[in-house]
Write a protein that holds these residues in place. Sequence first.
Motif, short mmCIF file in Angstrom:
data_model
loop_
_atom_site.label_atom_id
_atom_site.label_comp_id
_atom_site.label_asym_id
_atom_site.label_seq_id
_atom_site.Cartn_x
_atom_site.Cartn_y
_atom_site.Cartn_z
N GLN A 56 118.24 3.86 129.95
CA GLN A 56 118.52 4.93 128.98
C GLN A 56 118.15 4.48 127.56
O GLN A 56 117.49 5.21 126.82
CB GLN A 56 120.00 5.32 129.01
CG GLN A 56 120.31 6.45 128.03
CD GLN A 56 121.77 6.84 128.04
OE1 GLN A 56 122.66 6.00 128.20
NE2 GLN A 56 122.01 8.12 127.89
N ARG A 62 114.31 11.57 131.15
CA ARG A 62 113.75 12.85 130.68
C ARG A 62 114.69 13.98 131.03
O ARG A 62 115.42 13.87 132.02
CB ARG A 62 112.38 13.08 131.37
CG ARG A 62 111.30 12.15 130.85
CD ARG A 62 110.80 12.61 129.49
NE ARG A 62 110.10 11.56 128.75
CZ ARG A 62 110.71 10.69 127.92
NH1 ARG A 62 112.02 10.74 127.79
NH2 ARG A 62 110.04 9.76 127.28
N ASN A 63 114.65 15.07 130.26
CA ASN A 63 115.56 16.19 130.54
C ASN A 63 115.26 16.77 131.93
O ASN A 63 114.19 17.31 132.14
CB ASN A 63 115.40 17.25 129.45
CG ASN A 63 115.79 16.64 128.12
OD1 ASN A 63 116.72 15.85 128.08
ND2 ASN A 63 115.07 16.97 127.07
N GLN A 82 119.74 14.27 132.39
CA GLN A 82 118.49 13.59 131.99
C GLN A 82 118.20 12.60 133.11
O GLN A 82 119.10 11.87 133.52
CB GLN A 82 118.70 12.88 130.66
CG GLN A 82 119.08 13.85 129.53
CD GLN A 82 119.50 13.14 128.27
OE1 GLN A 82 119.92 12.00 128.28
NE2 GLN A 82 119.37 13.84 127.14
N CYS A 84 115.36 9.99 135.63
CA CYS A 84 114.10 9.28 135.88
C CYS A 84 114.16 8.78 137.32
O CYS A 84 115.23 8.64 137.89
CB CYS A 84 113.86 8.12 134.91
SG CYS A 84 114.72 6.62 135.32
#
Length: 243
Positions: A56, A62-63, A82, A84
């Motif tokens: 983070q 990412r959103n 959010q 990944c």
Amino acid sequence: EILLNNSSISLLDDTELEEMCRNVIQDLSAYGLCVLDDFLGRKKGEAVLKEVLDIQSQGLLRNGQLVSAKSNQDQRIIRGDQICWVDGKEPHCPHIGFLISQVDAVIVRANRMLDNDRLGQYNINSRTKAMVACYPGHGSHYVKHVDNPNGDGRCITAIYYLNLDWDVQASGGLLRIFPEGWREDKVADIEPLFDRLLFFWSDRRNPHEVQPAYQTRYAITLWYFDSTEREEALRRYQKDSKY
Ligand SMILES: O=C(O)CCC(=O)Nc1cc2ccccc2cn1
Ligand SMILES: [Mn+2]
């Protein structure tokens, strides 16, 4: 899509692993979900959390959920998770890789158990990468949904929670599952507690939502594929699937 390695080494000895898998299979068969607490132990759990915090802080999340800005801005849906994707082999997240290998070991073993005991007649031999997710707080949530509503091959959702001393009263972030077949007024409220592992059927049997979170809320999700349903889905979509 990642093939499961049938020789995933478990931290547990064979008897403990067998006992845990029996518990998982029984709960999935009876309730459609299963909660395992203290899955890795505090030390290893904290090592996984540290790697997620590092991901983070490097701005790799990412959103996940789209935010639809309605006409007037204040109507916007509060940004959801959010995310990944990691496969666990990356050099910067060995402990996330270890967590994945331990969840694989449970699934591989449960899948191999006696036929009448098998995981709901599924044959699981692959999974997605791990999805690292963070709800940034300020009321971020995830609307009620089904993970696999149209037979894309995913049969089990596995979510590992990383939130030390999480207090749902103060911070919200409850995962509420509305299991099909349960009485109308009955729901499964799962607190996203540190070192907790949750399994549930990914299909329409388990609509679920994440209620607004007011602290940052971390989780790592894996989805396991049933080989037959997956092959069929890939044929149907000619491999344009997103996993
Ligand atoms: O964090 C939790 O307790 C569960 C959150 C959750 O349901 N996340 C989630 C995230 C997803 C991201 C992409 C596609 C489908 C998805 C389905 N579910
Ligand atoms: Mn979901």
